[in-house]
Enzyme design. Structure first.
Site, PDB file in Angstrom:
ATOM      1  N   TYR A 242       7.617  -1.941   1.473  1.00 45.23           N
ATOM      2  CA  TYR A 242       7.844  -0.681   0.740  1.00 45.23           C
ATOM      3  C   TYR A 242       8.947   0.053   1.481  1.00 45.23           C
ATOM      4  O   TYR A 242       8.767   0.469   2.633  1.00 45.23           O
ATOM      5  CB  TYR A 242       6.589   0.188   0.748  1.00 45.23           C
ATOM      6  CG  TYR A 242       5.494  -0.250  -0.193  1.00 45.23           C
ATOM      7  CD1 TYR A 242       4.594  -1.254   0.150  1.00 45.23           C
ATOM      8  CD2 TYR A 242       5.348   0.362  -1.432  1.00 45.23           C
ATOM      9  CE1 TYR A 242       3.579  -1.640  -0.708  1.00 45.23           C
ATOM     10  CE2 TYR A 242       4.332  -0.010  -2.308  1.00 45.23           C
ATOM     11  CZ  TYR A 242       3.455  -1.020  -1.934  1.00 45.23           C
ATOM     12  OH  TYR A 242       2.461  -1.395  -2.801  1.00 45.23           O
TER      13      TYR A 242
ATOM     14  N   LYS B 243      -2.349   0.794  -7.822  1.00 44.78           N
ATOM     15  CA  LYS B 243      -3.708   1.186  -8.214  1.00 44.78           C
ATOM     16  C   LYS B 243      -4.002   0.965  -9.699  1.00 44.78           C
ATOM     17  O   LYS B 243      -5.127   1.199 -10.134  1.00 44.78           O
ATOM     18  CB  LYS B 243      -3.931   2.678  -7.882  1.00 44.78           C
ATOM     19  CG  LYS B 243      -4.014   2.962  -6.400  1.00 44.78           C
ATOM     20  CD  LYS B 243      -5.218   2.296  -5.779  1.00 44.78           C
ATOM     21  CE  LYS B 243      -5.074   2.132  -4.282  1.00 44.78           C
ATOM     22  NZ  LYS B 243      -5.776   0.956  -3.810  1.00 44.78           N
TER      23      LYS B 243
ATOM     24  N   PRO C  13       3.149   3.197 -10.008  1.00 41.73           N
ATOM     25  CA  PRO C  13       2.760   1.904  -9.414  1.00 41.73           C
ATOM     26  C   PRO C  13       2.894   1.833  -7.890  1.00 41.73           C
ATOM     27  O   PRO C  13       2.494   0.843  -7.283  1.00 41.73           O
ATOM     28  CB  PRO C  13       3.710   0.918 -10.086  1.00 41.73           C
ATOM     29  CG  PRO C  13       4.872   1.729 -10.503  1.00 41.73           C
ATOM     30  CD  PRO C  13       4.350   3.083 -10.817  1.00 41.73           C
TER      31      PRO C  13
ATOM     32  N   HIS D  15      -3.646 -10.635   1.800  1.00 36.22           N
ATOM     33  CA  HIS D  15      -2.691  -9.861   2.587  1.00 36.22           C
ATOM     34  C   HIS D  15      -3.437  -8.867   3.463  1.00 36.22           C
ATOM     35  O   HIS D  15      -4.237  -8.079   2.982  1.00 36.22           O
ATOM     36  CB  HIS D  15      -1.718  -9.106   1.668  1.00 36.22           C
ATOM     37  CG  HIS D  15      -0.600  -9.977   1.180  1.00 36.22           C
ATOM     38  ND1 HIS D  15       0.632  -9.483   0.843  1.00 36.22           N
ATOM     39  CD2 HIS D  15      -0.524 -11.324   0.985  1.00 36.22           C
ATOM     40  CE1 HIS D  15       1.425 -10.473   0.467  1.00 36.22           C
ATOM     41  NE2 HIS D  15       0.754 -11.603   0.535  1.00 36.22           N
TER      42      HIS D  15
ATOM     43  N   TYR E   8      -5.250   2.155   0.313  1.00 36.22           N
ATOM     44  CA  TYR E   8      -4.565   1.001  -0.279  1.00 36.22           C
ATOM     45  C   TYR E   8      -5.551  -0.146  -0.539  1.00 36.22           C
ATOM     46  O   TYR E   8      -5.530  -0.765  -1.614  1.00 36.22           O
ATOM     47  CB  TYR E   8      -3.431   0.513   0.644  1.00 36.22           C
ATOM     48  CG  TYR E   8      -2.415  -0.362  -0.052  1.00 36.22           C
ATOM     49  CD1 TYR E   8      -2.643  -1.729  -0.236  1.00 36.22           C
ATOM     50  CD2 TYR E   8      -1.221   0.161  -0.546  1.00 36.22           C
ATOM     51  CE1 TYR E   8      -1.725  -2.540  -0.889  1.00 36.22           C
ATOM     52  CE2 TYR E   8      -0.283  -0.640  -1.193  1.00 36.22           C
ATOM     53  CZ  TYR E   8      -0.552  -1.985  -1.359  1.00 36.22           C
ATOM     54  OH  TYR E   8       0.368  -2.786  -2.019  1.00 36.22           O
TER      55      TYR E   8
HETATM   56  C1  PHB Z   1       3.933  -6.009  -7.934  1.00 33.38           C
HETATM   57  O1  PHB Z   1       3.800  -7.052  -7.268  1.00 33.38           O
HETATM   58  O2  PHB Z   1       4.332  -6.025  -9.127  1.00 33.38           O
HETATM   59  C2  PHB Z   1       3.605  -4.691  -7.276  1.00 33.38           C
HETATM   60  C3  PHB Z   1       3.058  -4.686  -6.003  1.00 33.38           C
HETATM   61  C4  PHB Z   1       2.757  -3.464  -5.391  1.00 33.38           C
HETATM   62  C5  PHB Z   1       3.010  -2.280  -6.071  1.00 33.38           C
HETATM   63  C6  PHB Z   1       3.547  -2.291  -7.366  1.00 33.38           C
HETATM   64  C7  PHB Z   1       3.850  -3.503  -7.973  1.00 33.38           C
HETATM   65  O3  PHB Z   1       2.732  -1.087  -5.464  1.00 33.38           O
END
Ligand code: PHB
Ligand code: APR
Length: 389
Positions: free
Chosen positions: A200, A296, A292, A72, A384
């Site tokens: 997000y 990280k 989350p 990605h 990130y």
């Molecule tokens: C997930 O795919 O479970 C996931 C991805 C990004 C995040 C948190 C969880 O920031």
């Protein structure tokens, strides 16, 4: 029984450290309180920094990940119907890899068990002794039999609820914690992801995240009350709320389906200092937890493992101790930056119960500055994809 390094915890941290050390001829024993099946049943995140990928390659356990992962080059940030991309590739020249943590753990179990890996499952009453001497040892019981393992070092990779952190005296240990007034309700569904990149969403109804595991396995989250339980949310209620929080273009394309997993996780920031006590070293969730939002969790465990792996190899191969002497300082320096980033992204994108109108204006100004300022986007992108080890 004797080994060079006893590793407490058979999660990704313990298994990766065990495999890395094995490849350099360092003998380890992993003690895991659950079964392999139980460990692999846990649903965890799936975003890997390049640093983690390189560690997996160094551990010679990256073949399936390299074959099946998704690269990605960015993420999408949305606020209502407004959305913009943060291009990691353009801003940092780097990327992240999407590959489920469960698959990482599975691959590590497979390679350890195919080789000479010594993993003891269903251990009970693990206790760490004499860490302040050069001859620490670990005791545990298994199948009703008491065991003792003499060793040179102990790696505490036993997660937030493990015993390793508790072994460091309270008079020495400093714990930093922040609890967030909401949780994440997560759903796994055998449906195609709604977007090629993660979305997000900081909507006025609360945070939402659209993620994935593969082309027919999607992972979605919505911010929820801490008083909620998964049973309070039917699949229909979840999908309806998710659609109200993501951009309408995504909501129209969203393919819904039955949840094959549904759970709620609380959000916490946590760090314990120091991460070393004599011959005991803490790694991963045993020492720190992040919300989350910044993806990280596993990636902070990775840098701990990187530092400890090289420190232990230096000790066993060259008899030098500056690696182990500086482990805690180096690990914490990177951990605190990841804690800040995860805390910042959580504050940027979630609605807080006590938020005033002014607070909401600050949040929107933050997102607008991020949308319109390349340097602000570069700061997010650098954090990130992962800061240097
Ligand atoms: C997930 O795919 O479970 C996931 C991805 C990004 C995040 C948190 C969880 O920031
Ligand atoms: N004795 C033996 N094993 C234990 C003990 C104990 N007393 N306590 C806990 N364990 C085991 C747990 O059963 C678990 O399998 O230690 C392991 C710790 O694994 P994780 O909690 O996954 O922690 P870690 O390996 O550091 O991985 C960090 O996993 O939990 C996610 O969000 C986290 O992504 C991060 C990553």
């Amino acid at each position: 029984m004797r080994t060079q390094v006893v590793i407490i915890g058979g999660g990704p941290s313990g298994l990766l450290l065990s495999q890395l050390l094995h490849r350099r001829g360092v003998d380890t024993i992993v003690l895991e309180r659950k079964t392999r099946e139980y460990v692999l049943s846990r649903i965890r995140a799936g975003i890997l920094e390049v640093g983690f990928v390189e560690l997996m390659r160094e551990a010679a356990v990256a073949e399936r990940m390299d074959r099946e992962c998704f690269v990605h080059d960015g993420i999408i940030i949305s606020d209502g119907d407004e959305q913009f991309q943060i291009s990691f590739k353009e801003l940092t020249g780097s990327h992240v890899v999407v590959y489920g943590q469960t698959e990482v753990t599975r691959d590590l179990y497979d390679v350890r068990e195919a080789g000479t890996g010594k993993i003891v499952f269903n251990t009970e009453h693990v206790a760490i002794h004499d860490t302040e001497t050069i001859a620490p040892y670990v005791t545990y019981s298994s199948d009703g039999t008491e065991h003792r393992i003499d060793c040179d070092f102990v790696a505490g990779c036993d997660g937030f609820h493990g015993i390793s952190r508790q072994t460091i005296p309270l008079s020495v240990r400093i714990e930093y914690e922040k609890l967030y007034p909401f949780g994440w309700l997560g759903v796994l569904s055998e449906t195609p992801p709604v977007s090629d990149e993660l979305i997000y969403s900081g909507s006025n109804r609360g945070f939402a995240l659209c993620s994935m595991r593969n082309e027919n396995l999607s992972r979605y989250y919505i911010q929820c009350s801490l008083s909620d339980s998964p049973d309070d949310w039917t699949d229909d209620a979840f999908w309806t709320e998710l659609k109200r929080r993501i951009p309408s273009t995504a909501a129209e394309q969203l393919v819904t389906g039955p949840s094959i997993e549904k759970s709620i996780a609380p959000l916490r920031s946590f760090v314990t200092e120091p991460m070393r006590w004599g011959r005991l070293f803490l790694c991963g969730d045993a020492a720190h937890i992040v919300p989350p939002t910044g993806a990280k969790g596993l990636n902070t465990a990775a840098s701990d493992i990187h530092y400890l792996y090289h420190a232990l190899v230096q000790f066993f191969e060259a008899g030098e101790t500056d690696g182990i002497d500086r482990y805690s300082e180096k690990a914490l320096a990177r951990i605190w930056k990841a804690e800040r980033f995860s805390w910042w992204m959580t504050n940027l994108l979630h609605r807080f119960p006590e938020q005033s109108d002014f607070d909401l204006k600050m949040q929107r100004a933050d997102i607008e500055f991020l949308r319109s300022n390349r340097e602000a986007q570069s700061v997010l992108a650098q954090n990130y994809v992962g800061l240097p080890y």
